[in-house]
Design a protein around this motif. Sequence first.
Motif, PDB file in Angstrom:
ATOM      1  N   ASP A  89     -52.254 -11.802  36.042  1.00 18.99           N
ATOM      2  CA  ASP A  89     -51.111 -12.252  35.247  1.00 18.99           C
ATOM      3  C   ASP A  89     -51.582 -12.829  33.916  1.00 18.99           C
ATOM      4  OD1 ASP A  89     -48.210 -12.602  35.126  1.00 18.99           O
ATOM      5  OD2 ASP A  89     -48.710 -14.728  34.991  1.00 18.99           O
ATOM      6  N   ARG A  92     -52.326  -9.909  31.717  1.00 16.41           N
ATOM      7  CA  ARG A  92     -51.083  -9.302  31.217  1.00 16.41           C
ATOM      8  C   ARG A  92     -50.473 -10.176  30.127  1.00 16.41           C
ATOM      9  NH1 ARG A  92     -48.411  -8.298  37.138  1.00 16.41           N
ATOM     10  NH2 ARG A  92     -49.772  -6.632  37.850  1.00 16.41           N
ATOM     11  N   ALA A  96     -49.486  -9.388  26.355  1.00 15.01           N
ATOM     12  CA  ALA A  96     -48.089  -9.546  25.957  1.00 15.01           C
ATOM     13  C   ALA A  96     -48.006 -10.352  24.668  1.00 15.01           C
ATOM     14  CB  ALA A  96     -47.299 -10.234  27.063  1.00 15.01           C
ATOM     15  N   LEU A 131     -49.022  -1.573  29.672  1.00 15.52           N
ATOM     16  CA  LEU A 131     -48.067  -2.520  30.257  1.00 15.52           C
ATOM     17  C   LEU A 131     -46.649  -1.979  30.172  1.00 15.52           C
ATOM     18  CD1 LEU A 131     -48.129  -5.305  31.551  1.00 15.52           C
ATOM     19  CD2 LEU A 131     -47.689  -6.292  29.310  1.00 15.52           C
TER      20      LEU A 131
ATOM     21  N   SER B   5     -42.731  -9.089  28.083  1.00  9.32           N
ATOM     22  CA  SER B   5     -42.637 -10.041  29.184  1.00  9.32           C
ATOM     23  C   SER B   5     -41.711  -9.516  30.274  1.00  9.32           C
ATOM     24  CB  SER B   5     -42.193 -11.416  28.683  1.00  9.32           C
ATOM     25  OG  SER B   5     -40.970 -11.312  28.019  1.00  9.32           O
ATOM     26  N   ARG B   8     -43.821  -7.341  32.308  1.00 13.26           N
ATOM     27  CA  ARG B   8     -44.740  -8.199  33.067  1.00 13.26           C
ATOM     28  C   ARG B   8     -44.053  -8.734  34.325  1.00 13.26           C
ATOM     29  NH1 ARG B   8     -46.413 -13.509  30.255  1.00 13.26           N
ATOM     30  NH2 ARG B   8     -47.249 -14.475  32.112  1.00 13.26           N
TER      31      ARG B   8
END
Lengths: 196, 141
Positions: A89, A92, A96, A131, B5, B8
Amino acid sequence: MAEKRQETSVAQRAFLDGKEFAAAIKALKPSELLRLREKAIYRAWGSGMEGDDLFQEAIVRTLEEEGRKCPCDVPVPVYLDNAMRSIADGERAKYAREAPAGVGQCDEGPLAAASDPAPLPSEAALARIELAEVIDSIQQIFKKDLQAQAVIMGDVEGWSADEVKDLGGMDDNQYLAARKRVRRGLARKFGQREQS
Amino acid sequence: MNKSSDARAKLDRLDEALAKDLDTLSDEELFGEIAAESDIEKTVNHMRHLVETAIAEAGRRRLAKARQAYKALAERPRSKVSQLPLGRKKELVVHFAHNAGALPERLTLAARNEDNSEADLDGLLEDLVELGVIDDEGNPR
């Protein structure tokens, strides 16, 4: 007697030390290792790492002096899965933060930059694509299996089992069979490294 | 929520749901699923190898860090007091052994040790410099 003394001393502490943790991961049962392998594959999506690398990273970071620590009262496989989830996480999130301007990013200040080294621009761009597209690519694996697609869509959106069954027109057995096809399809697609 | 996000969160929900699935399977069910497409023994051995190499990698990183710390310590500029003649160093240490004043007990006890090597004397004098008891050339302040 010596074993009993050691048990008492572990029970009195909050975390396993490095030697205890290393001994515990060497003693993992085959079923625990297999579960961790599959979980590592799932956790690694969009992190820029493969499942094997993520699994090893969780171990290495735990054995570092200033690293993560495995609580004594948490089973080691559960701890490792949590560590992999957290590391992935973080990766990621790192990518992001590197999203292009104009998509609502607000954490590009000096603190964000200092807290986590930014990836190279080329790496960030690649991971960003991964992603954004990783869910599509997962669904593509099951393009001929509508029930499996319903399972993935339901999991992605956080739907209940009943909602997914309703969406895919599945009874209980068909639903469980579809979930199994998803697990095995993903393992075939992403978990072949050791077979080569 | 922006696109990154959102993706995610979706990925997190998907991997969590699939991971929970695995926990509902018995060991026999898990072995049965995996055996259908791969060699279980080979996969388990592969995982054990990953464990061993990760432990070795952690050891390498620890050693590299320790070497770096040692190098930084070795390269730390030495105080001029360590360049004083041995006799002068001994005099200074004897002086502070008998006039401890407000020195920490640990230093006083160390100063009274007659078996101190020159390296021990250097260490004591550098501690005195750090405490501001003497200057860099061994002169009491």
